[in-house]
Design an enzyme around this catalytic site. Structure first.
Site, PDB file in Angstrom:
ATOM      1  CD1 TRP A   1      -2.669   1.613   0.467  1.00  0.00           C
ATOM      2  CD2 TRP A   1      -2.094   1.808   2.624  1.00  0.00           C
ATOM      3  NE1 TRP A   1      -3.419   2.638   1.014  1.00  0.00           N
ATOM      4  CE2 TRP A   1      -3.090   2.773   2.330  1.00  0.00           C
ATOM      5  CE3 TRP A   1      -1.586   1.737   3.919  1.00  0.00           C
ATOM      6  CZ2 TRP A   1      -3.572   3.663   3.292  1.00  0.00           C
ATOM      7  CZ3 TRP A   1      -2.066   2.610   4.882  1.00  0.00           C
ATOM      8  CH2 TRP A   1      -3.048   3.560   4.562  1.00  0.00           C
TER       9      TRP A   1
ATOM     10  CG  ASP B   1      -1.914  -2.641   7.558  1.00  0.00           C
ATOM     11  OD1 ASP B   1      -2.998  -2.701   8.175  1.00  0.00           O
ATOM     12  OD2 ASP B   1      -1.683  -1.790   6.679  1.00  0.00           O
TER      13      ASP B   1
ATOM     14  CE  LYS C   1     -10.636  -0.461   3.468  1.00  0.00           C
ATOM     15  NZ  LYS C   1      -9.681   0.543   3.990  1.00  0.00           N
TER      16      LYS C   1
END
Length: 398
Positions: free
Chosen positions: A130, A211, A246
């Protein structure tokens, strides 16, 4: 006074999303931004979260500052979700957890902590990762390098090359890894690969930084926590930032946490104290509302069961879109192997599109993916998946 300030080029993902909003074409398809959309193309309001919010609002009273580390019920619920309530790391109180402003806030607090207490350590991220990972750690003054990860030829993992690089790193190097549902590629380590990697991390005294932004979107809530639980069980000290944006569809509430698994409870107390000092120098304390939504969902048995069911349905819908995309592409291009769409996990996939092909997909077909070829599979639905596959086949065929 500010003539020397250069313009901001913009975040590539958010800028592409802005371009999508301005596109007047009626059949445009947005597969760029990392947000889960339902089959009607809407951000869902989860029933479990809606009920939790009603309970939170009904109990509303004064809104004092939270403690620097966040609400106690939220922090406990996070530890139980990540590790299990009976995990030795939790029961021995050797996990230091703070409520953070999204998992991005947790990543940044951890980066600042590392810069202060491990100033000679460099950070190693997967190639690719990312984009904001690199920005946040470099912003903390740390040097960021990359280890081999994605295999463009197979759509899989360069695991042997990854291990070879990690074996060569100096002790106390920071190794940033996605616990599941790798962003941007969708390529994850298997359990067997984690079991091979963890002893190497321990032997080389490397500091893992996980993460976990998509717990529940890979193979399930418990299965997606495998890496965190296995690292803790192996006696490895590590960082883990996690998010509920999410998994509970609460993006703008900025609900996240940072946990640090320590060798013992005494060190965890000291680490928590210095994490609090780091937060105090940044945003002082987290907000109340979103954290209480999360804590209520996770600790109310009825809401917890409903949330797990809703999240499971979201996961299954993404998987169905992967299969549909794969099937149409396979029918259009039978000579090509699209199996990577089925083996990759979570909300994202690397499509194999070049930058030029991604541009053509956007310009000629109004299908928006990142120029890296990354696609948000959660943006597909029963109304647009076939059109997406047909457009991709046309672009791939030249």
């Amino acid at each position: 006074m500010f003539q020397h300030i250069e313009p901001f080029a913009g975040d590539p993902i958010l800028s592409l999303n802005e371009d999508f909003q301005k596109d007047p074409r009626p059949n445009k398809i947005n597969l760029s931004i990392g947000i889960y959309f339902d089959d009607a193309g809407r951000i869902p309001v989860m029933e479990s979260v809606r009920r939790a919010e009603a309970l939170v609002v009904a109990k509303a009273g004064p809104k004092p500052y939270l403690p620097i580390e966040g609400a106690a019920n939220f922090r406990t619920a996070v530890q139980h979700l990540l590790f299990g309530a009976e995990h030795e790391a939790v029961t021995s109180k050797r996990v230091a957890t703070i409520q953070s402003v999204g998992s991005s806030g947790g990543l940044k607090v951890g980066a600042d902590f590392i810069a202060r207490y491990f100033p000679g350590s460099a950070v190693w991220v997967s190639d690719p990762t990312w984009d904001n990972h690199r920005s946040m750690f470099e912003g903390a003054g740390l040097t960021v390098n990359a280890y081999p990860y994605y295999d463009a030829a197979t759509g899989g993992l360069r695991f042997d090359d990854m291990l070879a690089t990690l074996r060569s790193l100096p002790p106390k190097s920071i190794v940033l890894m996605h616990a599941c549902c790798h962003n941007p590629t969708g390529v994850d380590l298997t359990r067997a690969q984690w079991d091979t990697l963890i002893p190497l991390l321990k032997e080389r005294s490397l500091i893992a930084y996980l993460d976990l932004a998509y717990q529940g979107f890979g193979d399930g809530i418990e299965a997606d926590a495998y890496a965190a639980r296995a690292l803790a069980a192996a006696g490895v000290s590590f960082f883990i930032a996690n998010s509920f944006s999410k998994s509970m569809s609460v993006y703008g509430e900025r609900c996240g946490a940072l946990s640090v698994v320590c060798p013992n409870a005494e060190q965890a107390v000291n680490v928590l104290g210095q994490l609090k000092f780091t937060v105090r120098r940044n945003y002082s304390s987290p907000p109340i509302h979103g954290g209480q939504l999360v804590a209520t969902v996770l600790t109310d048995p009825e809401l917890r069961a409903l949330w797990e069911s809703e999240l499971g349905a979201m996961r299954e819908r993404i998987l169905a879109m992967r299969h549909k995309l794969h099937d149409v592409l396979k029918a259009k291009m039978p000579e090509r192997d699209f199996g990577y769409f089925l083996s990759q996990r979570g909300m994202f996939s690397y499509t194999g599109l070049t930058q030029a092909q991604a541009d053509r997909l956007r310009e000629e077909h109004a299908v928006y993916v990142l120029r890296s070829g990354r696609m948000c599979v959660a943006g597909l639905n029963s109304s647009n998946v076939e059109a997406t596959a047909v457009a991709m086949a046309e672009v791939l065929n030249g």
